[in-house]
Design a protein around this motif. Structure first.
Motif, PDB file in Angstrom:
ATOM      1  N   THR A 157      -2.887  -5.832  -5.715  1.00 27.12           N
ATOM      2  CA  THR A 157      -3.690  -5.291  -4.858  1.00 27.12           C
ATOM      3  C   THR A 157      -2.768  -4.338  -4.110  1.00 27.12           C
ATOM      4  O   THR A 157      -2.941  -3.237  -3.779  1.00 27.12           O
ATOM      5  CB  THR A 157      -4.559  -6.113  -4.140  1.00 27.12           C
ATOM      6  N   TYR A 158      -1.619  -4.963  -3.358  1.00 21.17           N
ATOM      7  CA  TYR A 158      -0.794  -4.243  -2.618  1.00 21.17           C
ATOM      8  C   TYR A 158      -0.173  -3.161  -3.281  1.00 21.17           C
ATOM      9  O   TYR A 158       0.020  -2.110  -2.852  1.00 21.17           O
ATOM     10  CB  TYR A 158       0.165  -5.115  -2.132  1.00 21.17           C
ATOM     11  N   CYS A 177      -2.395  -0.083  -3.837  1.00 26.17           N
ATOM     12  CA  CYS A 177      -2.639   0.572  -2.577  1.00 26.17           C
ATOM     13  C   CYS A 177      -1.425   1.575  -2.370  1.00 26.17           C
ATOM     14  O   CYS A 177      -1.616   2.721  -2.118  1.00 26.17           O
ATOM     15  CB  CYS A 177      -2.777  -0.324  -1.513  1.00 26.17           C
ATOM     16  N   CYS A 206      -0.918   0.109   3.912  1.00 25.03           N
ATOM     17  CA  CYS A 206      -1.415  -1.041   3.150  1.00 25.03           C
ATOM     18  C   CYS A 206      -0.974  -2.246   3.992  1.00 25.03           C
ATOM     19  O   CYS A 206      -0.819  -3.327   3.329  1.00 25.03           O
ATOM     20  CB  CYS A 206      -0.684  -0.906   1.629  1.00 25.03           C
ATOM     21  N   GLU A 216      -3.435  -5.161   2.683  1.00 26.04           N
ATOM     22  CA  GLU A 216      -3.006  -5.813   1.416  1.00 26.04           C
ATOM     23  C   GLU A 216      -1.661  -6.462   1.373  1.00 26.04           C
ATOM     24  O   GLU A 216      -1.449  -7.598   1.060  1.00 26.04           O
ATOM     25  CB  GLU A 216      -2.880  -4.725   0.658  1.00 26.04           C
TER      26      GLU A 216
END
Length: 65
Positions: A29-30, A33, A46, A49
């Motif tokens: 997810t990070y 982003c 981010c 995240e």
């Protein structure tokens, strides 16, 4: 300063395992982003995240940074 005795698994190896296995979804997810915004990168873009990824790593590693 003396370093503590090495355990069977090095901290780097434990961190790598935590980052790639235990925290894979947060890392993904990070990373997504960052990739989606890399041309418009700015500080803390981010942060949410990253915070989730960091918390997962701290839990997996049983330590705070």
């Amino acid at each position: 300063a003396m370093s503590p005795p090495a355990s069977k698994t090095s901290p780097i190896r434990r961190l790598a395992t935590a980052a790639t296995a235990t925290c894979a979804s947060q890392a993904k997810t990070y990373g997504q982003c960052i990739l989606s915004s890399y041309s418009d990168a700015r500080k803390d873009m981010c942060a949410a995240e990253f915070a989730q990824f960091k918390t997962c790593l701290q839990t997996a590693m049983k330590r705070k940074w």
